[in-house]
Motif scaffolding. Structure first.
Motif, mmCIF file in Angstrom:
data_model
loop_
_atom_site.group_PDB
_atom_site.id
_atom_site.type_symbol
_atom_site.label_atom_id
_atom_site.label_comp_id
_atom_site.label_asym_id
_atom_site.label_seq_id
_atom_site.Cartn_x
_atom_site.Cartn_y
_atom_site.Cartn_z
ATOM 1 N N ASN A 260 91.217 85.331 49.967
ATOM 2 C CA ASN A 260 92.102 86.320 50.570
ATOM 3 C C ASN A 260 91.273 87.364 51.315
ATOM 4 O O ASN A 260 90.292 87.897 50.793
ATOM 5 C CB ASN A 260 92.940 87.015 49.497
ATOM 6 C CG ASN A 260 93.997 87.922 50.088
ATOM 7 O OD1 ASN A 260 95.051 87.465 50.529
ATOM 8 N ND2 ASN A 260 93.732 89.220 50.111
ATOM 9 N N VAL A 261 91.674 87.657 52.548
ATOM 10 C CA VAL A 261 90.990 88.643 53.380
ATOM 11 C C VAL A 261 92.022 89.618 53.925
ATOM 12 O O VAL A 261 93.027 89.203 54.522
ATOM 13 C CB VAL A 261 90.240 87.977 54.549
ATOM 14 C CG1 VAL A 261 89.563 89.040 55.422
ATOM 15 C CG2 VAL A 261 89.224 86.973 54.039
ATOM 16 N N ASP A 262 91.794 90.919 53.707
ATOM 17 C CA ASP A 262 92.639 91.979 54.264
ATOM 18 C C ASP A 262 91.755 92.919 55.071
ATOM 19 O O ASP A 262 90.778 93.463 54.547
ATOM 20 C CB ASP A 262 93.331 92.767 53.152
ATOM 21 C CG ASP A 262 94.704 92.210 52.821
ATOM 22 O OD1 ASP A 262 95.457 91.925 53.767
ATOM 23 O OD2 ASP A 262 95.012 92.064 51.630
ATOM 24 N N LEU A 263 92.104 93.144 56.332
ATOM 25 C CA LEU A 263 91.334 94.026 57.197
ATOM 26 C C LEU A 263 92.255 95.064 57.816
ATOM 27 O O LEU A 263 93.400 94.762 58.179
ATOM 28 C CB LEU A 263 90.650 93.236 58.314
ATOM 29 C CG LEU A 263 89.686 92.120 57.894
ATOM 30 C CD1 LEU A 263 89.187 91.365 59.122
ATOM 31 C CD2 LEU A 263 88.515 92.678 57.103
ATOM 32 N N GLY A 264 91.756 96.294 57.948
ATOM 33 C CA GLY A 264 92.509 97.351 58.594
ATOM 34 C C GLY A 264 91.615 98.122 59.553
ATOM 35 O O GLY A 264 90.460 98.426 59.237
ATOM 36 N N LEU A 265 92.132 98.449 60.742
ATOM 37 C CA LEU A 265 91.352 99.159 61.749
ATOM 38 C C LEU A 265 92.237 100.203 62.416
ATOM 39 O O LEU A 265 93.341 99.902 62.875
ATOM 40 C CB LEU A 265 90.826 98.180 62.808
ATOM 41 C CG LEU A 265 90.061 98.788 63.991
ATOM 42 C CD1 LEU A 265 88.763 99.432 63.514
ATOM 43 C CD2 LEU A 265 89.784 97.721 65.042
ATOM 44 N N LYS A 266 91.743 101.455 62.475
ATOM 45 C CA LYS A 266 92.486 102.523 63.145
ATOM 46 C C LYS A 266 91.911 102.761 64.533
ATOM 47 O O LYS A 266 90.696 102.845 64.714
ATOM 48 C CB LYS A 266 92.423 103.816 62.327
ATOM 49 C CG LYS A 266 93.213 104.960 62.981
ATOM 50 C CD LYS A 266 93.336 106.171 62.082
ATOM 51 C CE LYS A 266 92.054 106.951 62.023
ATOM 52 N NZ LYS A 266 92.232 108.237 61.294
ATOM 53 N N LEU A 267 92.804 102.879 65.503
ATOM 54 C CA LEU A 267 92.418 103.155 66.884
ATOM 55 C C LEU A 267 93.069 104.464 67.322
ATOM 56 O O LEU A 267 94.207 104.752 66.952
ATOM 57 C CB LEU A 267 92.869 102.019 67.810
ATOM 58 C CG LEU A 267 92.401 100.610 67.424
ATOM 59 C CD1 LEU A 267 93.079 99.572 68.298
ATOM 60 C CD2 LEU A 267 90.885 100.497 67.538
ATOM 61 N N THR A 268 92.347 105.250 68.135
ATOM 62 C CA THR A 268 92.875 106.521 68.623
ATOM 63 C C THR A 268 92.697 106.578 70.137
ATOM 64 O O THR A 268 91.728 107.175 70.647
ATOM 65 C CB THR A 268 92.161 107.706 67.942
ATOM 66 O OG1 THR A 268 92.186 107.519 66.527
ATOM 67 C CG2 THR A 268 92.851 109.022 68.261
ATOM 68 N N PRO A 269 93.624 105.985 70.885
ATOM 69 C CA PRO A 269 93.487 105.983 72.352
ATOM 70 C C PRO A 269 93.543 107.378 72.960
ATOM 71 O O PRO A 269 92.951 107.626 74.006
ATOM 72 C CB PRO A 269 94.672 105.130 72.809
ATOM 73 C CG PRO A 269 95.080 104.348 71.599
ATOM 74 C CD PRO A 269 94.765 105.205 70.426
ATOM 75 N N SER A 270 94.295 108.303 72.313
ATOM 76 C CA SER A 270 94.395 109.667 72.826
ATOM 77 C C SER A 270 94.697 110.593 71.659
ATOM 78 O O SER A 270 95.056 110.130 70.570
ATOM 79 C CB SER A 270 95.497 109.766 73.887
ATOM 80 O OG SER A 270 96.780 109.727 73.286
ATOM 81 N N PRO A 271 94.566 111.915 71.849
ATOM 82 C CA PRO A 271 94.817 112.830 70.735
ATOM 83 C C PRO A 271 96.226 112.740 70.159
ATOM 84 O O PRO A 271 96.443 113.093 69.003
ATOM 85 C CB PRO A 271 94.562 114.216 71.369
ATOM 86 C CG PRO A 271 93.649 113.948 72.510
ATOM 87 C CD PRO A 271 94.042 112.612 73.038
ATOM 88 N N LYS A 272 97.181 112.264 70.948
ATOM 89 C CA LYS A 272 98.567 112.206 70.480
ATOM 90 C C LYS A 272 99.035 110.795 70.154
ATOM 91 O O LYS A 272 100.207 110.580 69.856
ATOM 92 C CB LYS A 272 99.497 112.823 71.531
ATOM 93 C CG LYS A 272 99.288 114.320 71.725
ATOM 94 C CD LYS A 272 100.356 114.907 72.633
ATOM 95 C CE LYS A 272 100.187 116.422 72.738
ATOM 96 N NZ LYS A 272 101.241 117.028 73.582
ATOM 97 N N VAL A 273 98.112 109.851 70.209
ATOM 98 C CA VAL A 273 98.467 108.454 69.943
ATOM 99 C C VAL A 273 97.457 107.849 68.983
ATOM 100 O O VAL A 273 96.245 107.942 69.212
ATOM 101 C CB VAL A 273 98.512 107.617 71.241
ATOM 102 C CG1 VAL A 273 98.879 106.167 70.930
ATOM 103 C CG2 VAL A 273 99.510 108.211 72.230
ATOM 104 N N THR A 274 97.942 107.264 67.902
ATOM 105 C CA THR A 274 97.078 106.533 66.969
ATOM 106 C C THR A 274 97.702 105.180 66.670
ATOM 107 O O THR A 274 98.925 105.014 66.717
ATOM 108 C CB THR A 274 96.874 107.312 65.655
ATOM 109 O OG1 THR A 274 98.159 107.652 65.105
ATOM 110 C CG2 THR A 274 96.062 108.564 65.877
ATOM 111 N N SER A 275 96.841 104.235 66.352
ATOM 112 C CA SER A 275 97.304 102.876 66.101
ATOM 113 C C SER A 275 96.577 102.309 64.894
ATOM 114 O O SER A 275 95.409 102.634 64.643
ATOM 115 C CB SER A 275 97.045 101.989 67.324
ATOM 116 O OG SER A 275 97.388 100.637 67.059
ATOM 117 N N LEU A 276 97.276 101.490 64.146
ATOM 118 C CA LEU A 276 96.697 100.841 62.969
ATOM 119 C C LEU A 276 96.919 99.341 63.078
ATOM 120 O O LEU A 276 98.056 98.874 63.224
ATOM 121 C CB LEU A 276 97.352 101.387 61.693
ATOM 122 C CG LEU A 276 96.804 100.870 60.362
ATOM 123 C CD1 LEU A 276 95.336 101.229 60.210
ATOM 124 C CD2 LEU A 276 97.610 101.447 59.198
#
Length: 763
Positions: A260-276
């Protein structure tokens, strides 16, 4: 009971810190005093513990949050402040060479999330203030016994039992307080994403790396969430991208060679936008037959799930979120010599399921002065499966939209809702085949409105709710609700909840036994929606003693059903008969949870549920199959903080269940034994965010009987003789009149096994 009394006695004993009586201060010794507050709350931190590490003395805050420690020698000290469900504060090198006044403010953080709930009322409130009792599972709790899916993780929640529905393909559902899986609604971020067809398979594909917490409401919640929320609901809440770690990974395997493999990555394209972004991958390709019945003990699986969530900060502190998920699974179980060339044939038995699923869900706060939120979701679930030579191909699409208006007016906190749900379902069974012999998709429209009013009057809170739905097939449905909470003091709360539930049934999407094995499905009449009334009383108490506390949470519940629909395995061993119950059904019981937190690094969670579920038809009472009389869970954790090593011992226990037999001559036991799954884990943590863990699952090596699958050597009933009425005839080869039947299942077939893995978190 003796163990419980001993634990409480030990906890109460921890309040003795060996201090002199108040006011007596030996020469050269000083006083530390002050007030402890909770960030963002007007109530004081009553019962918060203040502890001086070097002197091993401490005290607790009074009802105003004030604390006082006397007789402190001159010196530098480390002060530790802890409070229920708040991160502990540790301040070093505090100089005390005179009487010192020092205030502390406890701030919310990762460990406090389990005190914030949204599922009971669709609003963020503290768990203690919620008029509806809500159980919480945090990601930290899941890590005590790592599992490849949240389906298995729910095994260690009091009153909740994942139930396997097939010995061959290992699909299952979730039972709450003894009620079957279709009575449980599963939500993702409050959206009805996992229902109908996907209830059977969808629970396995939610990446653990993205789960923030799981909230569980026991009892009907149809007033807010509609059909299917009859026995309770499970809301899987994913992480907020803005608060998630930059990168996380969790990888483990067992001695059965599943990975089993679980990966998580947070991205911040701009100060008002975040992505997971989260990716979950599970693979098991190692056929094992330890019970020697010729069938795989564990279904082989190749599963991947990709989840991407975006969060947007809008003007005026408004928020918007959108998430998408793709899920694919290829699973099979069956005879050990099966391969895909036998798929759908009558030579070698196998159950093979291909599943593809797409989801989108989100919410958007409208740019208005009023707090109005638009919520939406869409899911497409396609399944291509065979059960031996029986083909089952199905397609389900669910569209959901809802407007919520949150309005405060004086002591009234209103919530108005306008939901709409559209369900498209089609398969190759008689469920969607009309009398003209043609296949017609089933389409259901379900518009509705609801209103909820929470009235706060000091220590009292009253919640009133009502919902009206119009089902395009069944007409009008009305579900009222009432909840009352009284806060006796800062540690004691009593809740009363009364509500109505309803459920519309689709047999082939819910009951896997209708497709597997050789039984024929008979629907005796048009199935009307099930309806229920539920009442429960909940009492919560926190006993604070010194630097320790005991949490006490008890509930009494009662549910009365009309029009209940359950499969009848008993009337005819060759049939599964469905019809509306000509009578009533009852689910009642009592549940108790205990939570011990000691001054030393030991934590104990324990719980038990005793229940009596029965049906009454034509004056005869009987217990449904696969319904236990009691369940119990526990989790014991101990941490050696300096070494970064922790130990976790988790377990559950289940009482006897009535099992489905094929005839009075069936040699298999009619009642299951008392059984338990227990696990132990050791974890080593490093300061850089890396941790290794390993342990043993199923310490007692419990497995169900080897003959659970009836006539596993003849899965197509080629050597079974039937009379003209379709009944099995006793023959020398089949003296007990059996047919192939994999529905006799109550526990997983995996015995004792080791596991090892690692986690890494980078903030």
């Amino acid at each position: 009971m003796k163990l419980l009394i001993l634990l409480i006695f030990c906890t109460l004993s921890l309040s003795a810190f060996g201090q002199p009586p108040l006011g007596q201060h030996p020469l050269g010794q000083h006083v530390l005093s002050g007030k402890i507050s909770l960030e963002g709350q007007t109530e004081p931190a009553f019962g918060a513990a203040v502890y001086i590490n070097e002197l091993k003395i401490g005290t607790t805050a009074d009802t105003l949050g004030n604390y006082l420690i006397t007789s402190i020698p001159k010196g530098n000290y480390t002060i530790r402040i802890s409070y229920v469900s708040f991160p502990t504060i540790t301040e070093k090198n505090i100089r005390i060479d005179k009487n010192v006044t020092k205030d502390f403010t406890l701030k919310s953080g990762e460990n406090s999330l389990d005190e914030v709930v949204v599922t009971g009322t669709m609003k963020e409130v503290s768990k203690l203030d919620s008029p509806v009792p809500v159980d919480i599972i945090t990601a930290k709790f899941i890590y005590k016994n790592p599992v490849p899916s949240i389906f298995e993780g729910l095994s260690y929640v009091n009153g909740v039992r994942p139930q396997l529905n097939c010995n061959v393909c290992s699909t299952g559902d979730i039972h709450i307080n003894g009620l079957e899986g279709p009575y449980t609604m599963v939500l993702i971020d409050g959206m009805p994403m996992v229902s109908g067809l996907s209830t059977v398979y969808g629970l396995s594909g939610i990446p653990n790396s993205l789960i923030d917490r799981v909230e569980i409401v026991k009892g009907p919640a149809s007033t807010l969430y509609g059909s299917e929320a009859v026995g309770g609901l499970i809301n899987i809440i994913t992480k907020n991208p803005s608060k998630a770690p930059t990168f996380s990974a969790d990888v483990f395997s067992t001695s059965w060679l599943d990975y089993n493999v679980d990966l998580g990555l947070k991205l911040t394209p701009s100060p008002k936008v975040t992505s997971l972004l989260g990716i979950s991958y599970f693979n098991y390709q190692n056929p094992i037959d330890n019970n020697k019945d010729g069938f795989t003990d564990l279904t082989l699986q190749n599963r991947i799930s990709v989840f991407n969530k975006w969060s947007f900060n809008l003007p005026d502190n408004k928020m918007a979120n959108v998430a998408i998920r793709y899920y694919y699974e290829d699973r099979w179980g069956g005879q050990m010599n099966w391969n895909k060339s036998y798929r759908g044939g009558s030579e070698v038995y196998g159950e093979s399921i291909y599943t593809k699923r797409y989801e989108i869900l989100g919410n958007y706060q409208l740019p208005t002065k009023e707090k109005i939120t638009f919520q939406y979701s869409f899911s497409s679930h396609n399944q291509n499966s065979v059960y031996g030579h029986v083909l089952f191909n199905a397609d389900q699409k669910i569209s959901f939209a809802q407007l919520l208006w949150d309005k405060v007016a004086g002591k009234h906190n209103f919530l108005f809702g306008a939901p709409f749900r559209y369900t498209f379902y089609n398969d190759n069974t008689p469920a969607t085949r009309y009398s003209d012999g043609r296949d017609h998709a089933d389409q259901t429209f379900l518009p509705g409105v609801f209103v909820q009013d929470e009235i706060k009057m000091g220590s009292h809170a009253l919640l009133l709710g009502a919902r009206y739905d119009y089902n395009s097939r069944h007409g009008s449905i009305f579900t009222p609700r009432l909840a009352y909470k009284i806060k006796l003091n800062q540690t004691d709360v009593v809740r009363l909840n009364i509500g109505r539930g309803f459920r519309i049934v689709n047999l082939f999407t819910e009951d896997h036994a209708a497709l597997t094995g050789s039984r024929q499905v008979i629907v005796r009449e048009k199935l009307n929606p099930e309806q229920s009334w539920n009442a429960n009383i909940n009492f919560v108490k926190k006993i604070v003693t010194g630097n320790s506390f005991v949490g006490f949470d008890a509930s009494v519940f009662y549910t009365y059903f009309t029009n209940r629909i359950l499969p009848d395995y008993d009337t005819d061993p060759n049939l599964i008969i469905y019809d509306n119950l000509n009578g009533y059904a009852v689910s009642k019981g009592i549940s108790l949870n205990l939570d011990f937190n000691f001054s030393f690094p030991l934590k104990i969670i324990a719980g038990g549920t005793f229940m009596d579920n029965f049906q009454s038809e034509n004056g005869i009472k009987f217990r449904p199959v696969l319904t236990e009389k009691f369940t119990g869970i526990w989790a014991v954790s101990y941490e050696i903080q300096k070494a970064g090593i922790s130990f976790d011992y988790t377990g559950n226990i289940y009482g006897p269940m009535r099992l489905p037999l094929l005839s009075e001559n069936d040699p298999r036991a009619a009642i299951s034994p008392i059984w338990s799954l227990q696990n132990i884990q050791v974890t080593k943590k490093f300061p850089n965010g890396l941790e290794f863990y390993g342990g043993v699952k199923n310490l007692l090596n419990f497995t169900p009987p080897a003959n659970s699958i009836a006539r596993s050597f003849d899965p197509f009933d080629k050597n079974v003789t039937f009379d003209p009425q379709g009944q099995v005839v006793s023959t020398p080869d089949n003296p007990n009149r059996l047919t192939f039947d994999p529905s006799y299942v109550f526990a997983p077939n995996q015995g004792i096994r080791g596991f090892a893995g690692f986690r890494y978190t980078f903030h």
